[in-house]
Design an enzyme around this catalytic site. Structure first.
Site, PDB file in Angstrom:
ATOM      1  N   GLN A  39      13.997   3.011 -25.368  1.00 36.50           N
ATOM      2  CA  GLN A  39      15.032   3.738 -25.536  1.00 36.50           C
ATOM      3  C   GLN A  39      14.920   5.179 -25.004  1.00 36.50           C
ATOM      4  O   GLN A  39      13.899   5.836 -25.561  1.00 36.50           O
ATOM      5  CB  GLN A  39      15.479   3.885 -27.020  1.00 36.50           C
ATOM      6  N   TYR A  45      23.359  12.211 -30.600  1.00 30.88           N
ATOM      7  CA  TYR A  45      22.598  12.772 -29.321  1.00 30.88           C
ATOM      8  C   TYR A  45      23.490  13.150 -27.999  1.00 30.88           C
ATOM      9  O   TYR A  45      24.505  12.825 -27.987  1.00 30.88           O
ATOM     10  CB  TYR A  45      21.248  11.944 -29.130  1.00 30.88           C
ATOM     11  N   ARG A  97      22.955   1.970 -26.016  1.00 29.54           N
ATOM     12  CA  ARG A  97      23.229   1.614 -27.562  1.00 29.54           C
ATOM     13  C   ARG A  97      24.370   2.801 -27.791  1.00 29.54           C
ATOM     14  O   ARG A  97      24.433   3.858 -27.425  1.00 29.54           O
ATOM     15  CB  ARG A  97      21.918   2.395 -28.198  1.00 29.54           C
ATOM     16  N   GLY A 111      16.794  -2.909 -38.804  1.00 33.01           N
ATOM     17  CA  GLY A 111      15.595  -1.601 -39.017  1.00 33.01           C
ATOM     18  C   GLY A 111      14.579  -1.667 -40.017  1.00 33.01           C
ATOM     19  O   GLY A 111      13.500  -2.197 -39.726  1.00 33.01           O
ATOM     20  N   ARG A 112      14.840  -1.490 -41.190  1.00 33.02           N
ATOM     21  CA  ARG A 112      14.033  -1.311 -42.429  1.00 33.02           C
ATOM     22  C   ARG A 112      13.345  -2.692 -42.711  1.00 33.02           C
ATOM     23  O   ARG A 112      12.078  -2.656 -43.012  1.00 33.02           O
ATOM     24  CB  ARG A 112      14.611  -0.973 -43.637  1.00 33.02           C
TER      25      ARG A 112
END
Length: 363
Positions: free
Chosen positions: A97, A178, A225, A315-316
């Protein structure tokens, strides 16, 4: 279609449709070079269908966090080559990424004076410096039209560096407040030139970055993304009509490229805006519902089985279970993540989660 079936996204071969979401872990050396513990972390997770690395800065001015890796220097390229080789040795597929933080930075984080953004509006958040001190983020320098072109070129060089490091592809980070996302939002982008004002103009930078990267390394190795209406403070997209118009312009601008994938983060993956982007972009779609919310096995299986997604990013559960696809498919017990170690550095809470084989061998 099953979550555990293989897939082909452009030039990317996925052994299953469980994707490791990009996860900030702040373990890199101060110079942004991946280290031994990062090599082991990614190697352990090579059994997911696709690894998307943590956000990696293309130029140091785009660095947002201490411990965040880069892909600008020869040393960083060599460090990432070790990661890619380790993942490939385990039969995995990995993309990098590319994350330019834009105004989500500070001179005491990046080490350079210049913090940039689409407009001279500071992010409302705070940053944490190398010493751990919290600081208000500064008002950024608004990129000129010529500097926008230079920034696109920086993404391109970073993509080439990622491929030189052995990555199978790249993902442009267009989400989570971002730089690319800053251009998309009417709150953070108040420009009156070709990169601001209308939904079409605000989408222009994201299209130009992705197109240029795709031309440099191959669209079949390029993804993006997005996090439509994620409502992060400072990049709000509260007007439904404006958000739909912006992401329609973006998706329709991306569609001719033939991207390997579009990766969408949204609390409701079945929502109209998510599915609209998916179909307008015309690329295999990775959906991710978790951002502070844990994606469950049942949800991931349903999204793929019912045709809402081509793959699901997690994710987690992947942080805590390096062999998550095996555990899910076998309906096996899961390790619980330890959030207190997410950003602390070192191996604890990073590479010390046991595999299913380890757990069963101890019984």
């Amino acid at each position: 279609m099953s979550l555990y079936e293989s897939a082909v996204f452009g030039a990317l071969d996925l052994s299953n449709r469980v994707v490791m979401a990009p996860l900030t872990r702040t373990r890199a050396a101060e110079d942004g070079v991946p280290n031994d513990v990062m090599v082991e972390y990614y190697r352990q997770r090579a059994g997911v269908g696709l690894i998307v690395t943590e956000g990696t800065w293309p130029v140091v001015a785009g660095k947002s966090y201490p411990g965040q890796p880069g892909i600008e220097t020869d040393e960083q390229i060599a460090g990432w080559r070790r990661v890619a080789d380790a993942v490939h040795a385990e039969g995995g597929t990995i993309v990098m990424q590319l994350m330019h933080g834009g105004r989500v930075s500070h001179p005491e984080i990046s080490g350079v004076d210049l913090v940039v953004g689409p407009s001279a509006i500071a992010s409302p958040g705070q940053g944490r410096t190398m010493t751990g001190e919290k600081v208000d983020l500064p008002v950024p320098h608004a990129l000129t039209t010529a500097e926008v072109a230079e920034t696109v070129a920086q993404f391109v060089q970073a993509a080439r560096n990622a491929i030189a490091a052995g990555m199978d592809g790249v993902e442009v980070h267009g989400a989570n407040s971002y730089l690319v996302h800053q251009f998309l939002s009417p709150e953070s982008n108040v420009r009156d030139d070709v990169y601001g004002g209308s939904p079409e103009n605000r989408a222009r930078f994201g299209i130009e970055v992705t197109r240029a990267v795709a031309e440099a390394v191959g669209a079949e190795r390029t993804g993006i993304r997005l996090s439509p209406q994620h409502q992060i403070p400072g990049v709000l997209e509260s007007d439904d009509a404006d958000a739909r118009a912006t992401y329609t312009a973006l998706a329709e601008g991306l569609a001719p490229l033939g991207l390997a994938f579009v990766d969408i983060l949204h609390a409701d993956p079945k929502s109209d805006i998510v599915q609209h982007i998916r179909h307008a972009a015309g690329a295999p779609t990775i959906l991710n519902s978790g951002f502070g919310v844990v994606t469950t096995r049942e949800e991931a299986e349903e999204l793929v089985l019912e045709g809402w997604a081509d793959a699901v990013a997690v994710g987690r559960p992947v942080i805590a279970n390096p062999d998550l696809p095996t555990r899910w498919e076998q309906r096996a017990e899961l390790n619980e993540p330890r959030p207190e170690y997410f950003y602390t550095g070192g191996a604890e809470g990073y590479t010390d989660y046991p595999s299913l084989a380890d757990v069963r061998s101890e019984r």
